[in-house]
Enzyme design. Structure first.
Site: not given
Length: 335
Positions: A20-21, A24
């Site tokens: 998920h990170e 980003h």
């Protein structure tokens, strides 16, 4: 719960958060945002390297990861100085990466083990489907006027309706039909008496297509569950599971083998994407909503207002997490 199981569960959750990170991080780099730190884990820094202004490091607690971007408004490469569309892409990239990772894991399972199709292989005599006129070769496309994407949708809808009548939409010889079926309780399950066709050796593309359908099925079911809870039609005791439930389920999944763990990881990572996109402060969905407001109104929300909204949202989220944990302990979901 033995040490190996604990380590596998930690690895699973770490991987979910890290992916998920990573979403980003990648979009931040593409949009030339200064990323001060990209970490695997939390806590004190164990080791790492610095490259082009970014500290890539491993931290002492192996739980997921984090991305720290520049918030300095005097820095033209800071996140706040980027255009709204750029910030929108950066925020949305986390849930998107989680979603794509879930499809990837589902595809691995589908490619290796095949999957059931929504077309009927056989119909059992003296059962509801037989009496309703369903035949081998029919493709089920809807249940109670809700489109089905996988056999899971069909099975869950039959189970949820119990012994109530259900409307089955199906395709036969390229023509659409519908029929009324009343499930019967047999061996503690509500059944209509059909067996599905199976694709035992799918191609890579077919596996990906099926996995995409499976992810859509998961999204639809999740939002239906949330809708039932918000309208008071759901059951908090059985429809909500928090960290305690997830760990309990994870432990059972680990015991049943690595392939089941891969499947469960795919399911959880898609749930992570769904929940993060909810338009609630402190979640990615909340940030997306505020950026969309900025795009439409061409006015940026004051920093103090944003900070207050996110603080209140975070407090509500923490209170909800505590509530769910207490619920998990007092009213554990039966596995």
């Amino acid at each position: 719960m033995n040490v190996v199981n604990i380590l596998l569960i930690i690895l699973m959750f770490s991987l979910l958060i890290f992916v998920h990170e990573l979403g980003h991080f990648v979009l931040a780099k593409i949009n030339k945002v200064d990323v001060e730190q990209f970490s695997f884990g939390f806590g004190s820094r164990l080791c790492g390297i610095k490259h082009n202004g970014t500290d890539y490091n491993i931290k002492i607690l192996p739980f997921g990861g984090s991305v720290q971007m520049s918030e300095d408004i005097n820095n033209e490469n800071s996140l706040p100085r980027k255009k709204p569309i750029q910030r929108l892409l950066i925020v949305a990239a986390g849930p998107l990466m989680s979603y794509l990772f879930g499809i990837f894991l589902f595809s691995i399972i589908s490619f290796n083990f095949g999957f059931s199709k929504t077309s009927i292989n056989s119909v059992q005599e003296n059962m509801p489907a037989y009496s309703a006129g369903l035949k081998s070769g029919d493709k089920i496309v809807s249940v109670n006027n809700k489109k089905v994407f996988t056999t899971d949708d069909i099975i869950m809808n039959i189970s949820a309706n119990k012994s109530s009548q259900i409307n089955i939409g199906y395709v036969r010889n390229d023509k659409k039909y519908s029929t009324i079926v009343t499930p019967v309780l047999k061996d503690k399950q509500y059944l209509i008496g059909i067996a599905f066709n199976t694709n035992r050796n799918p191609s890579v593309l077919t596996s990906i297509k099926h996995s995409f359908n499976k992810s859509i099925s998961s999204i639809v079911e999740t939002y239906h569950t949330l809708g039932r809870l918000l309208t008071g039609k759901g059951n908090v005791k059985t429809d909500i599971g928090g960290p305690v439930t997830i760990v309990r389920v994870s432990n059972e999944v680990v015991k049943s083998g690595i392939w089941n763990l891969i499947y469960f990881t795919g399911f959880i990572t898609i749930q992570l994407a769904i929940m993060n996109l909810l338009p609630f402060p402190a979640l990615d969905g909340g940030w997306i909503l505020m950026i969309l407001f900025e795009l439409i109104s061409r006015k940026k929300l004051p920093e103090k207002a944003v900070e207050l909204i996110n603080t209140i949202g975070f407090m509500i989220l923490m209170a909800f997490m505590v509530f769910v944990m207490i619920k998990d302990i007092l009213f554990p979901i039966k596995l």
